[in-house]
Write a protein that holds these residues in place. Structure first.
Motif, PDB file in Angstrom:
ATOM      1  N   MET A   9       0.832  -1.199   0.000  1.00  0.00           N
ATOM      2  CA  MET A   9       0.000   0.000   0.000  1.00  0.00           C
ATOM      3  C   MET A   9       0.873   1.257   0.000  1.00  0.00           C
ATOM      4  O   MET A   9       0.641   2.180  -0.776  1.00  0.00           O
ATOM      5  CB  MET A   9      -0.920   0.002   1.228  1.00  0.00           C
ATOM      6  N   ARG A  10       1.914   1.277   0.834  1.00  0.00           N
ATOM      7  CA  ARG A  10       2.808   2.439   0.903  1.00  0.00           C
ATOM      8  C   ARG A  10       3.565   2.652  -0.408  1.00  0.00           C
ATOM      9  O   ARG A  10       3.901   3.777  -0.749  1.00  0.00           O
ATOM     10  CB  ARG A  10       3.798   2.280   2.056  1.00  0.00           C
ATOM     11  N   ALA A  11       3.832   1.572  -1.117  1.00  0.00           N
ATOM     12  CA  ALA A  11       4.550   1.676  -2.388  1.00  0.00           C
ATOM     13  C   ALA A  11       3.640   2.142  -3.522  1.00  0.00           C
ATOM     14  O   ALA A  11       4.119   2.452  -4.606  1.00  0.00           O
ATOM     15  CB  ALA A  11       5.181   0.334  -2.750  1.00  0.00           C
ATOM     16  N   GLY A  12       2.338   2.178  -3.279  1.00  0.00           N
ATOM     17  CA  GLY A  12       1.410   2.639  -4.298  1.00  0.00           C
ATOM     18  C   GLY A  12       0.796   1.543  -5.139  1.00  0.00           C
ATOM     19  O   GLY A  12       0.326   1.778  -6.246  1.00  0.00           O
ATOM     20  N   VAL A  13       0.789   0.326  -4.611  1.00  0.00           N
ATOM     21  CA  VAL A  13       0.186  -0.797  -5.325  1.00  0.00           C
ATOM     22  C   VAL A  13      -1.333  -0.607  -5.340  1.00  0.00           C
ATOM     23  O   VAL A  13      -1.938  -0.242  -4.347  1.00  0.00           O
ATOM     24  CB  VAL A  13       0.578  -2.126  -4.637  1.00  0.00           C
TER      25      VAL A  13
END
Length: 174
Positions: A100-104
């Motif tokens: 989620m933090r990586a933008g998935v």
């Protein structure tokens, strides 16, 4: 999903059986219009991501010594803007939060994968992409140069800070 042309899907997974299973599932989706491509390693995946404008990338979490989250992060630094769906053999909240933090755009456990859920995840990931702007023009800025330098330095040093934005006459102050 994308009737005007084939949806270009890249899957990065070091397990050929998983890749062929996903290819098979995509084939079972009615009117999917997906054109499936496979990269069998982290390195090959990064190379293919840079060679074409993909509509979606499915990426396995475990890729030898690398992770799918690393692929997403590295791809973003290289300017790749396609949405990513992270697939994992063993799900965990920690991996989910990293993704989620990586933008998935989505996170799916392989053991729960089925054509219906895969189609929905793909549709949502592609549909959630922001529209490409017709023209790019910088927003007006009224930030004092000293404030901009301070914000830039704190951001680069990863120092926590708070930014308050104001709207003045419908023009953004920050």
């Amino acid at each position: 999903m994308k009737p005007e042309s084939a949806t270009q899907v890249l899957m990065i997974d070091d397990d050929e059986n998983d890749a062929m299973l996903v290819r098979h599932m995509l084939g079972k989706i009615p009117e999917s219009g997906c054109q499936f491509h496979w990269a069998k390693s982290y390195e090959q995946g990064l190379q293919k991501l840079g060679e074409a404008a993909w509509d979606l990338c499915l990426v396995d979490y475990r890729l030898g010594v690398h992770t799918g989250v690393e692929i997403v992060t590295e791809s973003r630094t290289r300017g790749v803007s396609c949405p990513f769906l992270l697939l994992t053999g063993a799900g965990s909240r920690t991996i989910d939060l990293q993704a989620m933090r990586a933008g998935v755009a989505g996170y799916m456990e392989k053991s729960r994968l089925c054509p219906v859920e895969l189609e929905r995840a793909i549709r949502y990931a592609i549909g959630a992409r922001p529209a490409q702007p017709q023209s790019v023009s910088p927003a007006p800025s009224r930030v004092a140069p000293e404030a901009a330098a301070l914000l830039t330095a704190n951001f680069a040093a990863k120092t926590p800070f708070v930014v308050i934005g104001l709207m003045l006459d419908r023009e953004s102050a920050l």
